[in-house]
Scaffold this motif. Structure first.
Motif, short mmCIF file in Angstrom:
data_model
loop_
_atom_site.label_atom_id
_atom_site.label_comp_id
_atom_site.label_asym_id
_atom_site.label_seq_id
_atom_site.Cartn_x
_atom_site.Cartn_y
_atom_site.Cartn_z
N MET A 1 -22.22 -45.79 -4.55
CA MET A 1 -20.79 -45.63 -4.40
C MET A 1 -20.21 -45.22 -5.75
N ARG A 2 -19.22 -44.31 -5.69
CA ARG A 2 -18.52 -43.84 -6.89
C ARG A 2 -17.03 -44.11 -6.74
N ARG A 3 -16.34 -44.22 -7.85
CA ARG A 3 -14.90 -44.46 -7.85
C ARG A 3 -14.21 -43.34 -8.62
N TYR A 4 -13.09 -42.88 -8.07
CA TYR A 4 -12.27 -41.88 -8.73
C TYR A 4 -10.84 -42.38 -8.80
N ALA A 5 -10.14 -41.97 -9.85
CA ALA A 5 -8.72 -42.25 -10.00
C ALA A 5 -7.99 -40.92 -10.11
N LEU A 6 -6.90 -40.80 -9.37
CA LEU A 6 -6.13 -39.57 -9.36
C LEU A 6 -4.65 -39.89 -9.54
N GLY A 7 -3.91 -38.94 -10.10
CA GLY A 7 -2.49 -39.12 -10.31
C GLY A 7 -1.69 -38.00 -9.68
N LEU A 8 -0.45 -38.32 -9.34
CA LEU A 8 0.49 -37.37 -8.75
C LEU A 8 1.90 -37.89 -8.97
N ASP A 9 2.85 -37.00 -9.12
CA ASP A 9 4.25 -37.40 -9.21
C ASP A 9 4.94 -37.12 -7.88
N LEU A 10 5.99 -37.90 -7.63
CA LEU A 10 6.87 -37.64 -6.51
C LEU A 10 8.15 -37.01 -7.04
N VAL A 11 8.87 -36.31 -6.18
CA VAL A 11 10.20 -35.84 -6.54
C VAL A 11 11.01 -37.09 -6.89
N ASP A 12 11.69 -37.07 -8.00
CA ASP A 12 12.39 -38.26 -8.50
C ASP A 12 13.73 -38.46 -7.80
N ASP A 13 13.62 -38.87 -6.54
CA ASP A 13 14.80 -39.09 -5.69
C ASP A 13 14.52 -40.35 -4.87
N PRO A 14 15.31 -41.41 -5.04
CA PRO A 14 15.03 -42.68 -4.34
C PRO A 14 14.91 -42.54 -2.82
#
Length: 111
Positions: A1-14
């Motif tokens: 088993m391998r583990r990955y971490a990924l990032g992403l932004d959301l549109v900054d609107d509540p």
């Protein structure tokens, strides 16, 4: 088993962030099936402000290339991705490769 971490932004609107979270509380069954079918064993997404952090644990058979190919051929996944793009904003430095960026592991408590 391998583990990955990924990032992403959301549109900054509540309001959009709240909608995005609501979609993820009731992810379409076809989307869950496609994730599992690509040999993803665990997928968790965390949020701070408009920044998302995903942890994926995958089988030894998993590959990002195979997952991308499967997703391109799945109309329901394409529909989901189009819907999610309303809420997402590629993280700085992502380039044209995609939305989620693979994060580099820089610390391991057990090493």
């Amino acid at each position: 088993m391998r583990r990955y971490a990924l990032g992403l932004d959301l549109v900054d609107d509540p309001q959009l962030i709240a909608e995005y979270e609501a979609h993820h509380r009731s992810v379409w069954p076809e989307i869950k099936a496609s994730i599992i079918g690509a040999d993803v064993l665990v997928m968790d997404i965390y949020r701070f402000g408009n920044r998302l952090f995903m942890i994926m644990e995958v089988s030894d058979d998993f590959s990002f290339e195979r997952k991308a190919d499967m997703d391109l051929r799945n109309p329901k996944v394409q529909e989901w991705e189009q819907l999610m793009w309303k809420y997402q904003s590629a993280i700085p430095g992502a380039g044209s490769e995609g939305k989620w960026v693979l994060m580099e592991k820089i610390f391991d408590l057990n090493k």
